[in-house]
Scaffold this active site. Structure first.
Site, short mmCIF file in Angstrom:
data_model
loop_
_atom_site.label_atom_id
_atom_site.label_comp_id
_atom_site.label_asym_id
_atom_site.label_seq_id
_atom_site.Cartn_x
_atom_site.Cartn_y
_atom_site.Cartn_z
N GLU A 154 0.84 -1.21 0.00
CA GLU A 154 0.00 0.00 0.00
C GLU A 154 0.87 1.26 0.00
O GLU A 154 0.51 2.27 -0.60
CB GLU A 154 -0.97 0.00 1.19
CG GLU A 154 -1.96 -1.17 1.21
CD GLU A 154 -2.75 -1.37 -0.08
OE1 GLU A 154 -2.97 -0.39 -0.82
OE2 GLU A 154 -3.13 -2.53 -0.37
N GLU B 139 -0.46 -0.51 -9.91
CA GLU B 139 -0.07 -1.78 -9.30
C GLU B 139 1.43 -2.04 -9.49
O GLU B 139 2.06 -2.71 -8.68
CB GLU B 139 -0.93 -2.91 -9.89
CG GLU B 139 -0.92 -4.20 -9.10
CD GLU B 139 -1.57 -4.11 -7.72
OE1 GLU B 139 -2.17 -3.07 -7.38
OE2 GLU B 139 -1.45 -5.10 -6.96
N HIS C 111 1.65 2.16 -3.49
CA HIS C 111 0.56 2.93 -4.08
C HIS C 111 0.61 4.37 -3.57
O HIS C 111 0.43 5.33 -4.32
CB HIS C 111 -0.79 2.34 -3.69
CG HIS C 111 -1.17 1.09 -4.44
ND1 HIS C 111 -1.26 1.04 -5.81
CD2 HIS C 111 -1.51 -0.17 -4.00
CE1 HIS C 111 -1.64 -0.20 -6.19
NE2 HIS C 111 -1.78 -0.95 -5.10
ZN ZN Z 1 -2.44 -2.98 -5.12
#
Ligand code: ZN
Length: 503
Positions: free
Chosen positions: A267, A296, A270
């Protein structure tokens, strides 16, 4: 023209503020909202979503775009042209669908997610099947409204919503050879005589230590906690609320090291992307992420190519041993091999780096057939199990561990799964390009230096916003065509070593 462009950017910024208010409400629903707030929150969120849709489809916005699209906007990859092009794309997507279809989709997918949940719990595919049929009928209608020409595959227009520019044909051409080479790697690993120990990661890992350690690692790789938060939720996610505010969530299992640590790195990857977007271009194409696949690629890079590397743990392992008594007797080498355990399993979200892509290809294959009408929903369980045997050499024990395991299809998310595998493919390409420019990255990681890679990603990927479509971005950044070869080389090399497949 300048006047019109200014009106457009002001409008889009306000539209983005509306969207970010809704994101904040959604984030809060998943983290701190009391149970009793559910009804009120769903009304708040759907009211705001309705207003957002009104704004996004307003005739005035259409007029501005019509005027600008005819004007001289400078070079095609310059900020003005990019911002207008992306706004036009969003506007078309929002206005091409009849209101009736949007409402039907929202109502049916809400109900079918409930039906999916019950069907999964009772392992009863037949209870979910009529819902899947209804969702598919609506998705075909949606795809038909969005498709470029009568000959274009319906699946392309679904895929295009998540991965603009990508086509079914291109995916097939990439996934096919990748699968052919992954299947033998998986079976070589299964036959390896010297397997890593799995149980050392299922010892006692006190949660307060996990919180502190994963937080520290997220900060070390470059997630800015002055402009972000890390909280807890049932399903981890990252929400880029807007400039200066990015929220991550993670979850903890006291008896399993990987969940929180690698989940947080994922995360944070991201989050680093969101934090690297140009704040001046908030709400505009130049200030938004390219696609789900590129997003991603950032999370996978930090989670796997960095976080599961030997060099990363050369740096962090002494601290891990200090924090966890459970690791005191475990040498670094053994720990490294354990966090890279490869094991065919039925469940996608628990899959390792090698088998993960096969889970995606299986779903891609089946959902294409479902959308095209070549596979009947009633035949899905059997088709799933047959393909699973072909790819993994094992058969799921029941549909709950088979075709009922993911929420996506019940939510109408067809064309979404491929973006997970695309993320792995892009990540390997970007990583190689970064290494060509920065020198041996493992040497840097081993001494705790993650900023060079993070800065490189900021400069080459994040700050560019939607200047290029994903495949073009790959070409601009790496000088190479989109290709799964770097991923395959990486997996063969790394897991050949981990599993000592020297022959
Ligand atoms: Zn992801």
């Amino acid at each position: 023209m300048e006047e019109t462009y200014r009106e457009l950017t002001t409008y889009l910024r306000r539209l983005a503020l509306l969207g970010s208010s809704n994101s904040l409400l959604s984030w809060e629903r998943e983290t701190f909202m009391p149970e009793g707030g559910t009804q009120l929150r769903s009304e708040q969120v759907s009211l705001l979503a309705g207003v957002q849709h009104q704004w996004a489809t307003a005739p005035r916005l259409g007029e501005l775009l019509d005027e600008l699209i005819e004007a001289d906007l400078g070079p095609a990859d310059g900020p003005t042209a990019v911002n207008v092009r992306q706004a036009k794309r969003d506007y078309d997507l929002a206005t091409k669908l009849p209101q009736r279809l949007v409402e039907d989709l929202s109502r049916v997918t809400t109900l079918s997610q409930g039906a999916w949940h019950r069907a999964k719990q009772s392992n009863d595919f037949s209870a979910f099947e009529p819902w899947l049929d209804q969702v598919l009928t609506l998705k075909r209608e949606e795809a038909d409204c969005l498709r470029a020409g009568a000959d274009a595959p319906l699946y392309d227009s679904l895929l295009d919503q998540y991965e603009p520019g990508m086509t079914t044909e291109q995916l097939k051409a990439t996934f096919g050879p990748l699968r052919e080479q992954l299947v033998p790697l998986v079976s070589a690993i299964a036959d390896a005589s010297d397997k890593p120990a799995a149980d050392i990661l299922n010892r006692d890992f006190p949660i307060d230590q996990q919180q502190a350690f994963s937080r520290k690692a997220a900060a070390a790789i470059g997630f800015d906690l002055d402009s972000g938060r890390i909280d807890e939720s049932a399903h981890p996610f990252c929400s880029g609320i807007g400039p200066g505010d990015c929220r991550l969530t993670t979850r903890y299992d006291e008896q399993f090291f990987n969940m929180a640590f690698f989940g947080t790195l994922h995360e944070a990857g991201h989050g680093i992307y969101e934090q690297g977007l140009n704040p001046e271009a908030f709400g505009l194409g130049m200030g938004q992420s390219v696609s789900l696949g590129i997003h991603e690629s950032q999370s996978r890079m930090w989670e796997n190519l960095v976080g599961r590397s030997h060099a990363f743990w050369h740096h962090f392992y002494p601290e891990a041993q200090e924090r966890y008594a459970a690791l005191k007797d475990v040498p670094l080498e053994q720990f490294y091999r354990s966090i890279n355990l490869v094991e065919p399993s039925w469940i996608r979200v628990e899959a390792d780096e090698v088998t993960y892509n096969l889970h995606i290809m299986l779903r891609f294959e089946l959902e294409q057939q479902l959308v095209a009408g070549d596979l009947k929903t009633a035949d899905l369980p059997e088709a799933w199990n047959a393909l699973f045997r072909e790819y993994f050499g094992i058969t799921p024990p029941d549909d709950a561990h088979g075709c009922l395991q993911d929420v996506h299809w019940s939510a109408g998310l067809f064309g979404y799964f491929p973006t997970y595998a695309l993320g792995n493919i892009y990540a390997a390409q970007f990583y190689n390009a970064a290494e060509r420019e920065l020198g041996n990255l493992h040497d840097l990681f081993a001494s705790g230096q993650f900023a060079p890679l993070k800065d490189w990603l900021n400069k080459n990927i994040h700050s560019r916003g939607q200047q290029y479509l994903a495949a073009d971005l790959v070409k601009v950044v790496t000088g190479e065509e989109f290709s799964a070869d770097p991923l395959l080389q990486y997996l063969n090399h790394k897991f050949g070593e981990v599993y000592r497949l020297s022959n």
